[in-house]
Design a protein around this motif. Structure first.
Motif, PDB file in Angstrom:
ATOM      1  N   VAL A  80      19.255  51.783 101.075  1.00 30.07           N
ATOM      2  CA  VAL A  80      19.933  53.065 101.252  1.00 30.07           C
ATOM      3  C   VAL A  80      21.400  52.872 100.864  1.00 30.07           C
ATOM      4  O   VAL A  80      22.167  52.247 101.587  1.00 30.07           O
ATOM      5  CB  VAL A  80      19.805  53.587 102.695  1.00 30.07           C
ATOM      6  N   ILE A  81      21.761  53.395  99.699  1.00 27.40           N
ATOM      7  CA  ILE A  81      23.128  53.305  99.195  1.00 27.40           C
ATOM      8  C   ILE A  81      23.717  54.705  99.307  1.00 27.40           C
ATOM      9  O   ILE A  81      23.262  55.626  98.662  1.00 27.40           O
ATOM     10  CB  ILE A  81      23.147  52.832  97.734  1.00 27.40           C
ATOM     11  N   GLY A  82      24.689  54.858 100.130  1.00 26.07           N
ATOM     12  CA  GLY A  82      25.250  56.180 100.372  1.00 26.07           C
ATOM     13  C   GLY A  82      24.926  56.613 101.786  1.00 26.07           C
ATOM     14  O   GLY A  82      24.725  55.802 102.675  1.00 26.07           O
ATOM     15  N   HIS A  83      24.824  57.925 101.979  1.00 27.64           N
ATOM     16  CA  HIS A  83      24.647  58.449 103.332  1.00 27.64           C
ATOM     17  C   HIS A  83      23.238  58.314 103.866  1.00 27.64           C
ATOM     18  O   HIS A  83      23.038  57.988 105.014  1.00 27.64           O
ATOM     19  CB  HIS A  83      25.088  59.915 103.393  1.00 27.64           C
ATOM     20  N   GLY A  84      22.230  58.588 103.074  1.00 21.55           N
ATOM     21  CA  GLY A  84      20.866  58.548 103.574  1.00 21.55           C
ATOM     22  C   GLY A  84      20.641  59.644 104.604  1.00 21.55           C
ATOM     23  O   GLY A  84      21.449  60.558 104.763  1.00 21.55           O
ATOM     24  N   VAL A  85      19.513  59.580 105.283  1.00 23.91           N
ATOM     25  CA  VAL A  85      19.146  60.555 106.305  1.00 23.91           C
ATOM     26  C   VAL A  85      18.729  59.782 107.539  1.00 23.91           C
ATOM     27  O   VAL A  85      17.978  58.813 107.451  1.00 23.91           O
ATOM     28  CB  VAL A  85      17.974  61.445 105.817  1.00 23.91           C
ATOM     29  N   GLU A  86      19.215  60.213 108.695  1.00 20.03           N
ATOM     30  CA  GLU A  86      18.817  59.581 109.953  1.00 20.03           C
ATOM     31  C   GLU A  86      18.015  60.590 110.765  1.00 20.03           C
ATOM     32  O   GLU A  86      18.462  61.712 111.001  1.00 20.03           O
ATOM     33  CB  GLU A  86      20.041  59.114 110.728  1.00 20.03           C
ATOM     34  N   ALA A  87      16.811  60.194 111.156  1.00 19.49           N
ATOM     35  CA  ALA A  87      15.952  61.066 111.962  1.00 19.49           C
ATOM     36  C   ALA A  87      15.354  60.238 113.085  1.00 19.49           C
ATOM     37  O   ALA A  87      14.702  59.213 112.834  1.00 19.49           O
ATOM     38  CB  ALA A  87      14.849  61.673 111.098  1.00 19.49           C
ATOM     39  N   GLY A  88      15.577  60.665 114.309  1.00 19.41           N
ATOM     40  CA  GLY A  88      15.042  59.946 115.457  1.00 19.41           C
ATOM     41  C   GLY A  88      15.552  58.521 115.560  1.00 19.41           C
ATOM     42  O   GLY A  88      14.831  57.625 115.990  1.00 19.41           O
ATOM     43  N   GLY A  89      16.796  58.278 115.115  1.00 17.70           N
ATOM     44  CA  GLY A  89      17.374  56.932 115.193  1.00 17.70           C
ATOM     45  C   GLY A  89      16.910  56.008 114.087  1.00 17.70           C
ATOM     46  O   GLY A  89      17.220  54.823 114.099  1.00 17.70           O
ATOM     47  N   THR A  90      16.157  56.526 113.109  1.00 15.80           N
ATOM     48  CA  THR A  90      15.641  55.730 111.995  1.00 15.80           C
ATOM     49  C   THR A  90      16.311  56.183 110.709  1.00 15.80           C
ATOM     50  O   THR A  90      16.512  57.369 110.489  1.00 15.80           O
ATOM     51  CB  THR A  90      14.113  55.902 111.874  1.00 15.80           C
ATOM     52  N   VAL A  91      16.640  55.236 109.827  1.00 12.56           N
ATOM     53  CA  VAL A  91      17.319  55.547 108.571  1.00 12.56           C
ATOM     54  C   VAL A  91      16.292  55.691 107.453  1.00 12.56           C
ATOM     55  O   VAL A  91      15.384  54.869 107.313  1.00 12.56           O
ATOM     56  CB  VAL A  91      18.338  54.437 108.216  1.00 12.56           C
ATOM     57  N   TYR A  92      16.480  56.750 106.653  1.00 13.63           N
ATOM     58  CA  TYR A  92      15.643  57.015 105.481  1.00 13.63           C
ATOM     59  C   TYR A  92      16.556  57.233 104.280  1.00 13.63           C
ATOM     60  O   TYR A  92      17.708  57.653 104.437  1.00 13.63           O
ATOM     61  CB  TYR A  92      14.775  58.260 105.696  1.00 13.63           C
TER      62      TYR A  92
END
Length: 115
Positions: free
Chosen positions: A90-102
């Motif tokens: 994950v380069i940049g902001h990414g997405v965080e959902a439920g404490g997990t990074v995507y």
């Protein structure tokens, strides 16, 4: 006009003496040393990932961990978080959902479909 190797080397050394290094922590970054270190004086640091020795290496500090790298590629490989779905860096902001990074919304949605 023939190419003169000795002149080229001499010019390169002159240029190196004029080039001041301020990018490496601890070298030339204090007021009393600023501008006094040349390219030829820099220590060759070794990359923690690939093992290359490189004069233009840099350090990255994350919390209490400090690592040395010779390229952004190695820094990303070692320190970037991985997407919980596709495992890409994950380069940049990414997405965080439920404490997990995507890496993106698609992976976040796909991983949370079964919930």
């Amino acid at each position: 006009m023939a190419f003169d190797v000795s002149t080229e080397r001499r010019n390169a050394r002159r240029h190196a003496r004029r080039f001041h290094v301020l990018s490496r922590p601890g070298i030339g970054d204090t007021p009393e040393n600023r501008g006094s270190i040349t390219v030829e004086d820099r220590a060759m640091a070794t990359c923690d990932v690939c093992g290359n020795s490189y004069a233009n290496s840099f350090t990255v500090t994350q919390g209490a961990l400090t690592r040395t790298f010779d390229s952004f590629e190695c820094a990303i490989h070692a320190m970037a978080p991985r997407c919980a779905h596709c495992r890409c860096a994950v380069i940049g902001h990414g997405v965080e959902a439920g404490g997990t990074v995507y890496c993106c919304e698609h992976c976040a949605r796909h991983s949370h479909k079964g919930e």
